[in-house]
Design a protein around this motif. Structure first.
Motif, PDB file in Angstrom:
ATOM      1  N   MET A   1      29.319  60.048   5.005  1.00  7.63           N
ATOM      2  CA  MET A   1      29.285  58.644   5.403  1.00  7.63           C
ATOM      3  C   MET A   1      29.132  57.749   4.177  1.00  7.63           C
ATOM      4  SD  MET A   1      26.801  56.938   8.229  1.00  7.63           S
ATOM      5  CE  MET A   1      25.981  55.802   7.164  1.00  7.63           C
ATOM      6  N   THR A   2      29.816  56.637   4.170  1.00 11.98           N
ATOM      7  CA  THR A   2      29.668  55.752   3.031  1.00 11.98           C
ATOM      8  C   THR A   2      28.809  54.553   3.404  1.00 11.98           C
ATOM      9  OG1 THR A   2      31.655  54.558   3.600  1.00 11.98           O
ATOM     10  CG2 THR A   2      31.901  56.366   2.051  1.00 11.98           C
ATOM     11  N   ASP A   3      28.035  54.135   2.448  1.00 16.91           N
ATOM     12  CA  ASP A   3      27.193  52.962   2.607  1.00 16.91           C
ATOM     13  C   ASP A   3      27.723  51.949   1.608  1.00 16.91           C
ATOM     14  OD1 ASP A   3      25.321  51.048   2.129  1.00 16.91           O
ATOM     15  OD2 ASP A   3      23.622  52.393   2.434  1.00 16.91           O
ATOM     16  N   SER A   4      28.370  50.911   2.115  1.00 17.71           N
ATOM     17  CA  SER A   4      29.159  50.062   1.215  1.00 17.71           C
ATOM     18  C   SER A   4      28.301  49.366   0.165  1.00 17.71           C
ATOM     19  CB  SER A   4      29.962  49.043   2.024  1.00 17.71           C
ATOM     20  OG  SER A   4      29.076  48.304   2.817  1.00 17.71           O
ATOM     21  N   ILE A   5      27.025  49.172   0.428  1.00 12.38           N
ATOM     22  CA  ILE A   5      26.194  48.522  -0.584  1.00 12.38           C
ATOM     23  C   ILE A   5      25.706  49.537  -1.615  1.00 12.38           C
ATOM     24  CG2 ILE A   5      24.094  47.195  -1.003  1.00 12.38           C
ATOM     25  CD1 ILE A   5      26.227  45.605   0.452  1.00 12.38           C
ATOM     26  N   ASN A   6      25.152  50.656  -1.119  1.00 10.86           N
ATOM     27  CA  ASN A   6      24.576  51.614  -2.055  1.00 10.86           C
ATOM     28  C   ASN A   6      25.623  52.380  -2.843  1.00 10.86           C
ATOM     29  OD1 ASN A   6      21.927  51.013  -1.569  1.00 10.86           O
ATOM     30  ND2 ASN A   6      21.835  52.361   0.217  1.00 10.86           N
ATOM     31  N   ASP A   7      26.842  52.458  -2.322  1.00  8.58           N
ATOM     32  CA  ASP A   7      27.882  53.195  -3.025  1.00  8.58           C
ATOM     33  C   ASP A   7      28.676  52.323  -3.980  1.00  8.58           C
ATOM     34  OD1 ASP A   7      27.123  55.403  -1.724  1.00  8.58           O
ATOM     35  OD2 ASP A   7      28.672  55.313  -0.186  1.00  8.58           O
ATOM     36  N   LEU A   8      28.339  51.042  -4.019  1.00  9.33           N
ATOM     37  CA  LEU A   8      29.065  50.125  -4.902  1.00  9.33           C
ATOM     38  C   LEU A   8      28.764  50.457  -6.360  1.00  9.33           C
ATOM     39  CD1 LEU A   8      30.659  47.363  -4.838  1.00  9.33           C
ATOM     40  CD2 LEU A   8      28.440  46.289  -5.170  1.00  9.33           C
ATOM     41  N   LEU A   9      29.781  50.498  -7.190  1.00  9.64           N
ATOM     42  CA  LEU A   9      29.555  50.703  -8.620  1.00  9.64           C
ATOM     43  C   LEU A   9      29.313  49.346  -9.275  1.00  9.64           C
ATOM     44  CD1 LEU A   9      32.249  53.342  -9.618  1.00  9.64           C
ATOM     45  CD2 LEU A   9      29.776  53.624  -9.619  1.00  9.64           C
ATOM     46  N   PRO A  10      28.453  49.305 -10.301  1.00 15.35           N
ATOM     47  CA  PRO A  10      28.229  48.023 -10.979  1.00 15.35           C
ATOM     48  C   PRO A  10      29.517  47.516 -11.603  1.00 15.35           C
ATOM     49  CG  PRO A  10      26.628  49.664 -11.679  1.00 15.35           C
ATOM     50  CD  PRO A  10      27.651  50.394 -10.885  1.00 15.35           C
ATOM     51  N   GLU A  11      29.554  46.220 -11.814  1.00 17.54           N
ATOM     52  CA  GLU A  11      30.716  45.577 -12.422  1.00 17.54           C
ATOM     53  C   GLU A  11      31.078  46.246 -13.751  1.00 17.54           C
ATOM     54  OE1 GLU A  11      30.422  41.217 -12.406  1.00 17.54           O
ATOM     55  OE2 GLU A  11      31.149  41.337 -14.463  1.00 17.54           O
ATOM     56  N   GLY A  12      32.357  46.446 -13.977  1.00 15.21           N
ATOM     57  CA  GLY A  12      32.795  46.984 -15.261  1.00 15.21           C
ATOM     58  C   GLY A  12      32.716  48.498 -15.371  1.00 15.21           C
ATOM     59  N   LEU A  13      32.355  49.164 -14.271  1.00  9.00           N
ATOM     60  CA  LEU A  13      32.271  50.630 -14.292  1.00  9.00           C
ATOM     61  C   LEU A  13      33.147  51.179 -13.176  1.00  9.00           C
ATOM     62  CD1 LEU A  13      28.437  50.828 -14.808  1.00  9.00           C
ATOM     63  CD2 LEU A  13      30.178  51.340 -16.511  1.00  9.00           C
ATOM     64  N   GLN A  14      33.788  52.313 -13.428  1.00  8.35           N
ATOM     65  CA  GLN A  14      34.675  52.869 -12.411  1.00  8.35           C
ATOM     66  C   GLN A  14      34.738  54.376 -12.502  1.00  8.35           C
ATOM     67  OE1 GLN A  14      38.894  52.395 -13.057  1.00  8.35           O
ATOM     68  NE2 GLN A  14      38.614  51.854 -15.200  1.00  8.35           N
ATOM     69  N   ASP A  15      35.101  54.992 -11.378  1.00 15.08           N
ATOM     70  CA  ASP A  15      35.394  56.417 -11.377  1.00 15.08           C
ATOM     71  C   ASP A  15      36.811  56.606 -11.864  1.00 15.08           C
ATOM     72  OD1 ASP A  15      32.994  57.287 -10.206  1.00 15.08           O
ATOM     73  OD2 ASP A  15      33.721  56.708  -8.222  1.00 15.08           O
ATOM     74  N   ARG A  16      37.004  57.610 -12.693  1.00 19.10           N
ATOM     75  CA  ARG A  16      38.371  57.997 -13.040  1.00 19.10           C
ATOM     76  C   ARG A  16      38.772  59.095 -12.077  1.00 19.10           C
ATOM     77  NH1 ARG A  16      41.736  55.422 -16.718  1.00 19.10           N
ATOM     78  NH2 ARG A  16      40.387  53.886 -17.688  1.00 19.10           N
ATOM     79  N   LEU A  17      39.874  58.911 -11.369  1.00 16.99           N
ATOM     80  CA  LEU A  17      40.275  59.876 -10.348  1.00 16.99           C
ATOM     81  C   LEU A  17      41.540  60.601 -10.782  1.00 16.99           C
ATOM     82  CD1 LEU A  17      39.740  57.556  -7.246  1.00 16.99           C
ATOM     83  CD2 LEU A  17      38.171  59.245  -8.187  1.00 16.99           C
ATOM     84  N   PRO A  18      41.868  61.734 -10.104  1.00 16.89           N
ATOM     85  CA  PRO A  18      43.148  62.373 -10.390  1.00 16.89           C
ATOM     86  C   PRO A  18      44.281  61.469  -9.916  1.00 16.89           C
ATOM     87  CG  PRO A  18      41.753  63.753  -8.976  1.00 16.89           C
ATOM     88  CD  PRO A  18      41.111  62.428  -9.069  1.00 16.89           C
ATOM     89  N   PRO A  19      45.434  61.447 -10.583  1.00 12.66           N
ATOM     90  CA  PRO A  19      45.721  62.266 -11.762  1.00 12.66           C
ATOM     91  C   PRO A  19      45.363  61.574 -13.077  1.00 12.66           C
ATOM     92  CG  PRO A  19      47.713  61.188 -11.032  1.00 12.66           C
ATOM     93  CD  PRO A  19      46.619  60.727 -10.109  1.00 12.66           C
ATOM     94  N   LEU A  20      44.859  60.304 -13.019  1.00 14.47           N
ATOM     95  CA  LEU A  20      44.629  59.571 -14.268  1.00 14.47           C
ATOM     96  C   LEU A  20      43.538  60.206 -15.120  1.00 14.47           C
ATOM     97  CD1 LEU A  20      45.017  55.792 -13.413  1.00 14.47           C
ATOM     98  CD2 LEU A  20      46.418  57.181 -14.935  1.00 14.47           C
ATOM     99  N   ALA A  21      42.503  60.753 -14.461  1.00 13.58           N
ATOM    100  CA  ALA A  21      41.421  61.370 -15.224  1.00 13.58           C
ATOM    101  C   ALA A  21      41.962  62.553 -16.018  1.00 13.58           C
ATOM    102  CB  ALA A  21      40.301  61.811 -14.286  1.00 13.58           C
ATOM    103  N   GLY A  22      42.820  63.350 -15.366  1.00 12.70           N
ATOM    104  CA  GLY A  22      43.395  64.502 -16.040  1.00 12.70           C
ATOM    105  C   GLY A  22      44.306  64.067 -17.173  1.00 12.70           C
ATOM    106  N   GLN A  23      45.035  63.001 -16.901  1.00  7.43           N
ATOM    107  CA  GLN A  23      45.952  62.472 -17.901  1.00  7.43           C
ATOM    108  C   GLN A  23      45.186  61.986 -19.138  1.00  7.43           C
ATOM    109  OE1 GLN A  23      48.980  62.659 -18.093  1.00  7.43           O
ATOM    110  NE2 GLN A  23      49.622  61.088 -19.556  1.00  7.43           N
ATOM    111  N   ALA A  24      44.072  61.270 -18.907  1.00  8.38           N
ATOM    112  CA  ALA A  24      43.272  60.773 -20.018  1.00  8.38           C
ATOM    113  C   ALA A  24      42.695  61.928 -20.830  1.00  8.38           C
ATOM    114  CB  ALA A  24      42.159  59.865 -19.514  1.00  8.38           C
ATOM    115  N   ALA A  25      42.242  62.977 -20.129  1.00  8.89           N
ATOM    116  CA  ALA A  25      41.673  64.140 -20.821  1.00  8.89           C
ATOM    117  C   ALA A  25      42.751  64.839 -21.648  1.00  8.89           C
ATOM    118  CB  ALA A  25      41.070  65.103 -19.804  1.00  8.89           C
ATOM    119  N   HIS A  26      43.939  64.909 -21.074  1.00 12.64           N
ATOM    120  CA  HIS A  26      45.061  65.552 -21.754  1.00 12.64           C
ATOM    121  C   HIS A  26      45.417  64.780 -23.035  1.00 12.64           C
ATOM    122  CE1 HIS A  26      48.867  67.633 -22.207  1.00 12.64           C
ATOM    123  NE2 HIS A  26      49.466  66.457 -22.319  1.00 12.64           N
ATOM    124  N   ILE A  27      45.428  63.461 -22.933  1.00 16.99           N
ATOM    125  CA  ILE A  27      45.733  62.617 -24.092  1.00 16.99           C
ATOM    126  C   ILE A  27      44.671  62.787 -25.173  1.00 16.99           C
ATOM    127  CG2 ILE A  27      45.770  60.197 -24.845  1.00 16.99           C
ATOM    128  CD1 ILE A  27      47.191  59.575 -22.184  1.00 16.99           C
TER     129      ILE A  27
END
Lengths: 219, 370
Positions: free
Chosen positions: B1-27
């Motif tokens: 279950m998601t809690d939209s307030i508690n799961d919010l990431l602070p401004e300027g921070l983000q999860d890197r998800l596939p495939p971009l995370a893999g791409q960044a690691a590869h680079i």
């Protein structure tokens, strides 16, 4: 195929004076640009690899700073207010002259003297320039951001003073205000995006074209 | 279950998800491998240090921009690093102080800053770079420029453009050739930064206006700079720039902007900015600098691989993925992995190869396209 260049121009004050300068630099919008009933925001130009967008003055700086537009024309007030690190203002076009000034009610009615104040409330469209300018005088300026009709603020008690563009001073006068300090002179500048200037020769050529016109006008 | 307030990431921070995370690691891996092949040794400094050691090593480092907190053990101020270069400086001045010079080091890791701005709101970034410690000569500068271009190419960057600058130009000229009062220097620098000719005249920097025109493609711009060289003060700099450019010629587009200072807070005589196709803004920066404490010259650069991953986008992840059905031959699968195949084994009979993003399916001993 290379991507077309986007040239941003502001609605209003500066535009009428800017169009002839742009034309001399080879930036000529399609006829629809001058049609008042045309609701488009993006227009083709006589060059196939360039288009013009017409946005609010403050947005010209933002579009160019982000690289969404590569070049544009905007007043130095806007450049100074945002202070974007990605913006270059290489050419002073010597048009759209006016000044940014502090104004207060005539005979100082209701406004405490600046010399003794440590805190002032000021209505302005330019909170950054205003607070920087007052900071240098040792005054903490509390800015009330308005988007127009600043002149009403002192009479209605919203703020004691205003910081706004002044060209003839008539608007101030009609609203019972008097210009006190001049913060800076304003004129329109050609602005370009830093990365675009350094990676795209067309942007550098555009700067050269506008610079040649400005130099010729100054001579 | 998601809690939209508690799961919010602070401004300027983000999860890197596939495939971009893999791409960044590869680079990042491609860049580090390239630096490794040029003889640069990997170092791995900690994420958190004493504030003073991060702030004191080089000029112009802003501790105000770092996340800081009190260390409950030592009761001293700690800070999250915002730039790894200063840590490399510390390592060179302490742990590797006795290592033979020149010392070639490379590094990669996350950096954080207290606030983003409207143009670049991110507060966490991946920084990757190489430093050549013990030298800031023309040869060192040329090596670093070429290494940076090479590393970018290894990571698949195209349309690379390098912009040269002389970060201490105003200080050098203000001393003698084009004298400025100390209180004028800041205003002149600021207007030069904005390339604002009108503002520059107003600030009393009339004599500096020609510098604004000595920019653009390297060969033309360096001629203009040579033509305005005030009393020969810059003669050695100009010769040095030409030598560096000669070595990098043909590898990337070269431009010159002698008064560019943005992002060169601690660099000394030479700096360069890297651009690449599709990357919004700057891909990386480098130059010569001075490590305080050991008073040692150094040359280096930093790259931001995630920028490149964003520019390359999804098109980069077209690597085939092989679906291994239940009961497949494990030896065949291992052999295919050794060949370079990426495999995905079924967990139960209901797994759908296409839905799981596979491009091929193992059919006996051969991969068959889906």
């Amino acid at each position: 195929m290379t991507k077309p260049l986007t040239f941003a121009v502001p609605k209003g004050r500066i535009l009428d004076e800017a169009l002839p300068v742009m034309a001399r630099a080879g930036v000529v919008p399609e006829s629809g640009f001058h049609d008042k009933s045309n609701r488009s925001l993006s227009f083709a130009t006589e060059k196939s690899d360039m288009r013009i967008i017409r946005v609010r003055a403050f947005d010209v700086a933002t579009f160019v700073a982000f690289g969404a537009a590569q070049a544009g024309i905007v007043g130095s007030d806007v450049i100074e207010e945002f202070n974007y690190s990605e913006l270059y203002a290489p050419v002073d076009l010597d048009i759209g002259h006016c000044r940014l000034s502090v104004a207060e009610p005539v005979e100082g009615a209701g406004a405490e003297p600046v010399a003794n104040a440590s805190h002032l409330r000021i209505a302005t469209k330019y909170p950054n320039i205003t607070s920087r300018w007052f900071e240098r005088k040792g005054i903490q300026a509390e800015c009330v951001k308005l988007n127009g009709a600043m002149e009403l603020a002192p009479t209605l008690g919203l703020a004691g003073r205003i910081v706004d563009l002044v060209s003839t001073g008539r608007t101030l006068e009609q609203n019972g205000l008097v210009e006190k300090d001049r913060i800076m002179p304003i004129s329109a500048r050609l602005i370009v995006n830093r990365a675009a200037l350094k990676t795209d020769q067309r942007v550098a050529d555009l700067v050269d074209a506008f610079r040649a016109i400005a130099n010729k006008a100054a001579a | 279950m998601t809690d939209s307030i508690n799961d919010l990431l602070p401004e300027g921070l983000q999860d890197r998800l596939p495939p971009l995370a893999g791409q960044a690691a590869h680079i990042a891996r491609a860049m580090l491998d390239n630096m490794d092949s040029h003889g640069y040794d990997r170092v791995h400094p900690p994420l958190i240090e004493f504030e003073q050691s991060l702030a004191g090593r080089m000029d112009g480092v802003q501790p105000r921009q770092m996340f800081r907190f009190v260390d409950p053990r030592s009761l001293r101020m700690l800070a999250l690093r915002s730039d790894m270069t200063v840590q490399i400086g510390r390592i060179a001045a302490t742990g590797l102080a006795d290592a033979p010079r020149p010392l070639r080091l490379c590094y990669a890791g996350p950096v954080a800053r207290m606030t983003g701005d409207q143009l670049d709101p991110s507060r966490e970034n991946m920084q990757l770079g190489a430093e050549l410690i013990g030298s800031d000569t023309v040869a060192a500068a040329a090596e670093m420029v070429c290494l940076a271009i090479d590393a970018l190419k290894a990571a698949g960057a195209t349309g690379i453009s390098v912009d040269f600058t002389l970060p201490d130009l105003v200080d050098t000229l203000a001393r003698e050739a084009l004298p400025l009062a100390p209180e004028q220097v800041d205003a002149v620098r600021r207007e030069l930064d904005a390339k604002d000719a009108g503002g520059l005249r107003d600030a009393g920097g009339e004599a500096y206006v020609p510098l604004l025109y000595a920019t653009g493609p390297f060969d033309e711009a360096i001629e203009k700079l040579a033509a305005i060289d005030a009393g020969g003060t810059l003669a050695t700099r100009i010769t040095a720039l030409r030598q560096i450019a000669a070595q990098a010629a043909g590898k990337a587009r070269l431009t010159l902007d002698p008064s560019e200072r943005h992002g060169f807070e601690y660099q000394s005589w030479f700096g360069f900015t890297l651009y690449a196709d599709g990357v919004r803004g700057v891909m990386g920066r480098g130059g010569t600098y001075h490590i305080k404490g050991k008073e040692e010259p150094a040359t280096g650069f930093s790259l931001y691989p995630e920028q490149l991953a964003d520019a390359q986008g999804l098109s980069a992840d077209i690597r085939p993925k092989l679906f291994l059905p239940i009961g497949h031959d494990r030896d065949v699968a291992a052999a295919l992995r050794a060949e370079g195949w990426r495999t995905l084994a079924a967990l139960d009979a209901g797994d759908d190869a296409a839905k799981l993003g596979c491009t091929h399916r193992l059919d006996g001993t051969v991969p068959a396209p889906l």
